[in-house]
Design an enzyme around this catalytic site. Structure first.
Site, PDB file in Angstrom:
ATOM      1  N   GLU A  61       1.149  -1.125   0.072  1.00 48.39           N
ATOM      2  CA  GLU A  61       0.113  -0.035  -0.660  1.00 48.39           C
ATOM      3  C   GLU A  61       0.732   1.377  -0.054  1.00 48.39           C
ATOM      4  OE1 GLU A  61      -3.668   1.229   2.838  1.00 48.39           O
ATOM      5  OE2 GLU A  61      -2.806  -0.841   3.520  1.00 48.39           O
ATOM      6  N   ARG A 296       5.938 -13.460   8.963  1.00 54.97           N
ATOM      7  CA  ARG A 296       6.116 -11.713   9.425  1.00 54.97           C
ATOM      8  C   ARG A 296       8.209 -11.738   9.895  1.00 54.97           C
ATOM      9  NH1 ARG A 296       2.334  -8.641   9.128  1.00 54.97           N
ATOM     10  NH2 ARG A 296       4.628  -6.418  10.815  1.00 54.97           N
ATOM     11  N   LYS A 306       5.101   0.529  10.228  1.00 56.45           N
ATOM     12  CA  LYS A 306       5.098   1.814   9.602  1.00 56.45           C
ATOM     13  C   LYS A 306       4.992   3.172   9.519  1.00 56.45           C
ATOM     14  CE  LYS A 306       2.812  -0.109   4.600  1.00 56.45           C
ATOM     15  NZ  LYS A 306       2.404   0.310   3.828  1.00 56.45           N
TER      16      LYS A 306
HETATM   17  P1  ATP Z   1       2.481  -2.558   8.098  1.00 54.93           P
HETATM   18  O1  ATP Z   1       1.948  -3.296   8.903  1.00 54.93           O
HETATM   19  O2  ATP Z   1       4.360  -2.011   7.852  1.00 54.93           O
HETATM   20  O3  ATP Z   1       2.208  -1.215   7.430  1.00 54.93           O
HETATM   21  P2  ATP Z   1       1.683  -3.764   5.759  1.00 54.93           P
HETATM   22  O4  ATP Z   1       2.190  -5.274   5.912  1.00 54.93           O
HETATM   23  O5  ATP Z   1       0.864  -3.239   6.028  1.00 54.93           O
HETATM   24  O6  ATP Z   1       2.901  -3.074   6.641  1.00 54.93           O
HETATM   25  P3  ATP Z   1       1.863  -3.739   3.343  1.00 54.93           P
HETATM   26  O7  ATP Z   1       1.930  -2.407   2.255  1.00 54.93           O
HETATM   27  O8  ATP Z   1       0.748  -3.863   3.272  1.00 54.93           O
HETATM   28  O9  ATP Z   1       2.537  -3.335   4.243  1.00 54.93           O
HETATM   29  O10 ATP Z   1       2.361  -4.588   2.694  1.00 54.93           O
HETATM   30  C1  ATP Z   1       3.455  -5.135   1.671  1.00 54.93           C
HETATM   31  C2  ATP Z   1       3.647  -6.908   1.955  1.00 54.93           C
HETATM   32  O11 ATP Z   1       4.894  -7.220   2.595  1.00 54.93           O
HETATM   33  C3  ATP Z   1       2.503  -7.543   2.588  1.00 54.93           C
HETATM   34  O12 ATP Z   1       2.730  -8.887   1.194  1.00 54.93           O
HETATM   35  C4  ATP Z   1       2.594  -7.685   3.515  1.00 54.93           C
HETATM   36  O13 ATP Z   1       2.845  -9.602   3.954  1.00 54.93           O
HETATM   37  C5  ATP Z   1       4.628  -8.002   3.812  1.00 54.93           C
HETATM   38  N1  ATP Z   1       4.719  -7.566   4.845  1.00 54.93           N
HETATM   39  C6  ATP Z   1       5.035  -6.484   5.161  1.00 54.93           C
HETATM   40  N2  ATP Z   1       5.652  -5.965   7.062  1.00 54.93           N
HETATM   41  C7  ATP Z   1       5.897  -7.567   6.512  1.00 54.93           C
HETATM   42  C8  ATP Z   1       6.601  -7.960   7.484  1.00 54.93           C
HETATM   43  N3  ATP Z   1       7.051  -7.405   9.113  1.00 54.93           N
HETATM   44  N4  ATP Z   1       7.372  -9.572   7.235  1.00 54.93           N
HETATM   45  C9  ATP Z   1       7.065 -10.255   5.743  1.00 54.93           C
HETATM   46  N5  ATP Z   1       6.709  -9.550   5.450  1.00 54.93           N
HETATM   47  C10 ATP Z   1       5.925  -7.820   5.327  1.00 54.93           C
HETATM   48 MG    MG Z   2      -1.725  -2.743   5.910  1.00 57.85          MG
END
Ligand code: ATP
Ligand code: MG
Length: 601
Positions: A61, A296, A306
């Site tokens: 995102e 994760r 984030k």
């Molecule tokens: P955050 O919670 O930090 O905002 P998010 O999962 O909302 O992270 P996205 O931009 O939606 O962030 O994630 C893009 C991709 O990265 C997704 O497929 C997500 O599963 C993966 N991802 C995010 N955080 C991790 C992590 N700590 N370990 C492995 N993969 C991750």
């Molecule tokens: Mg997200």
């Protein structure tokens, strides 16, 4: 030169590799066609056989900077596509009508490229935006209504929540659940046409209000929200829910293996339910993508959310997204991490199905293993005190004489050449290399002890001068003649201690930023405690250091091993090389990691 990554045993297998290998063996996706772009089933059917053996995707995102957790996901998705003759799509998951920030979009693309990956496959850029699929998503929703698989619910949010039940209690059917197809279609079009207020109705999938999986109790798939979308403007006042949008994005893009983190495990039944319905109905390609979940990344001493990282930036706790203490990819880069070290790290931590914490030292070890075989060496004195050679003039014939010394740029790669520096009557040494009364086992400078100045001469310590507060202001020693490193007979004099140094005459003054863990507890933000209170107050120490003259030409982003001290990088923002013919420069070096893991010892 071989890097540690090359020597690493071939890729370790993991459950994702096994799934992919099984699918390739069974030809699960072998018959599928590809329209050359994301498309519905009919359009794909017009295309050729899909040239990509597998398709994965990385779908962030665009609402912040990527962090080390995303790096894991990038390495998995792009890495698997690379290893199995596949393609990984770069997809912005922009179904939320929030302002898209160009800063975030650019930084995300930069981060993926910098890590060494590409969404270009034989000249085709697989860079997509989920919002480009809104028209199809709407069409799919009308299809579900017509198939009797979706209905417009006008219960209040409160009623809906109440009627959903909970883990111990099945849900209750909404009074709107038995509406006719025609009425549903009409109401859904009313939603789309702006005839209903925000929140007045939702479109729900009609599945099973008694399902033990709460996500299957008629999940909402469309909501009303009057908001301008950066891509589609004011065209829509209804937007798809993430759980509905994501499987469709995957299906249109011919994704084979949709890899996500474990928290989406409970969503998998809906993912399959939806794509079964749409592919059976001839809307999307068959066989449809499958979702697989992996753990994760949780890395000790940092946080990977984030939202919270943004808070640290906004509150000025760190100096921006690329502060070298930040676990963001731009932060890691500025800290001195290399793409190879991050890939090596991702490979070593592997892919598992249960959550755990990875020790920060694993990341540092990958960095050392990557840099050790290639980083040029240099001497630097980080906490300087002056050492005066009292018999220099007498031995050398002149007090001002400067003796030319040299050292290999890299001890195991002689082809990289040598670095030159001078030895003179006064030198900078580390403050900790002198002790008036030596502790047991101390082999460095103390009155009467002989020590070798690395690549230079052997000296014998005579004593030191102190200020009124008792701090050493100068150490004195005498040169032991005929002991210069590399000259015949130089090792006749045996010493136990070897220390690093730079000459006052040619050393460069540099700012050295000693970075440490951002948080002082191993698992920050996991207790009641506010994570602000867990910040490490000593995560940055700036020192005025002296470094050897070979570093004058160091360019921003160049990495070095400072002998004894560890790995350092010329700061990509603030470092200014010293011009060869004099003039202004400002050497600034960041500590990436120490020589070996010393945390907690
Ligand atoms: P955050 O919670 O930090 O905002 P998010 O999962 O909302 O992270 P996205 O931009 O939606 O962030 O994630 C893009 C991709 O990265 C997704 O497929 C997500 O599963 C993966 N991802 C995010 N955080 C991790 C992590 N700590 N370990 C492995 N993969 C991750
Ligand atoms: Mg997200």
């Amino acid at each position: 030169m071989t890097s540690a990554a090359d020597k690493e045993p071939l890729k370790t297998s993991n459950f994702l590799r096994q799934v992919i290998e099984r699918d390739l063996e069974q030809g699960t996706y072998a018959q599928r066609k590809w329209a050359g772009r994301p498309a519905d089933a009919a359009q794909h059917e017009q295309g050729q056989g899909d040239p990509a053996k597998i398709r994965t995707r990385f779908p962030p995102e665009p609402n912040g900077y990527l962090h080390v957790g995303h790096a894991k996901s990038i390495c998995i998705n792009f890495g698997l596509a690379r290893d199995y003759n596949g393609v990984c799509h770069m997809r912005f998951d922009d179904t939320n009508p929030e302002k898209e920030d160009k800063e975030y979009v650019d930084s995300i693309l930069d981060a993926v490229k910098w890590l060494g990956f590409s969404w270009d496959a034989n000249g085709t850029e697989h860079l997509y935006h989920a919002s480009d699929y809104f028209d199809f998503m709407y069409r799919a929703a009308e299809y579900l209504i017509e198939a009797g698989l979706a209905y417009v619910d006008e219960q209040s949010a409160e009623e809906m929540r109440h009627n959903r039940g909970d883990f111990g209690k099945p849900g209750t059917d909404s009074p709107y659940r038995s509406r006719s197809i025609d009425e549903n279609l009409q109401r859904f079009r009313d939603m789309r046409d702006g005839k209903l207020d925000d929140g007045a109705a939702v479109l729900r999938a009609k599945i099973d209000m008694a399902s033990p999986n709460i996500n299957m109790r008629d999940p909402a798939i469309y909501r009303i929200r009057r908001a301008t979308h950066h891509n589609t403007g004011d065209k829509w006042c209804i937007y798809p829910m993430y759980t509905y949008a994501h499987p469709i994005e995957d299906a249109l893009e011919n994704i084979t293996h949709s890899l996500c983190t474990l928290e989406f495990e409970d969503q998998r039944p809906f993912y399959d339910w939806l794509l079964d319905a749409l592919s059976e109905g001839g809307l999307t390609n068959k066989p449809h993508p499958r979702q697989y979940e992996f753990a994760r990344l949780n890395l000790t001493y940092v946080i990977t959310s984030k939202r919270k990282l943004k808070q640290l930036v906004d509150e000025g706790r760190v100096a921006g997204w690329d502060d070298p203490r930040m676990p963001t990819i731009v932060g890691l880069r500025r800290r001195g991490y290399t793409p190879e070290s991050i890939q090596l790290f991702a490979e070593r931590i592997g892919v598992t199905k249960s959550d755990s914490w990875i020790d920060y030292s694993t990341l540092e070890a990958a960095l050392r293993d990557d840099l050790d075989p290639k980083a040029p060496r240099a001497m630097a004195v980080l906490d300087p005190v002056k050492l005066v050679i009292t018999n220099w003039g007498e031995v050398m014939g002149s007090e001002d004489f400067l003796d030319a010394c040299s050292a290999p740029v890299h001890p195991h790669n002689p082809e990289l050449g040598r670095r030159e520096f001078k030895f003179g009557n006064s030198l900078w040494i580390e403050r900790t290399d002198y002790e008036e009364v030596p502790p047991k086992g101390y082999n460095r400078l103390y009155p009467g002890n002989k020590v070798r100045l690395k690549y230079g001469h052997v000296i014998v310590c005579k004593g030191a001068t102190k200020d009124a507060a008792g701090n050493v202001t100068e150490v004195q020693a005498e040169l032991v003649p005929d002991t210069k490193s590399g000259t015949p007979g130089s090792d006749a004099v045996k010493v136990k201690g070897v220390i690093t140094w730079v000459a006052v005459a040619d050393a460069l003054k540099a700012e050295v930023r000693l970075y440490d863990r951002l948080f002082s507890v191993p698992q920050p933000d996991t207790t009641e405690k506010d994570f602000h209170e867990e910040l490490n107050p000593d995560s940055l120490k700036v020192v005025a250091a002296y470094v050897e003259p070979s570093l004058a030409s160091a360019k921003g982003d160049e990495k070095f091993q400072f002998e004894r001290h560890g790995y350092f990088v010329a700061d990509r923002k603030d470092h200014l090389s010293l011009p060869p013919n004099g003039g202004e420069g400002k050497p600034v070096f960041n500590r990436v990691a120490g020589m070996k893991d010393s945390w907690g010892k």
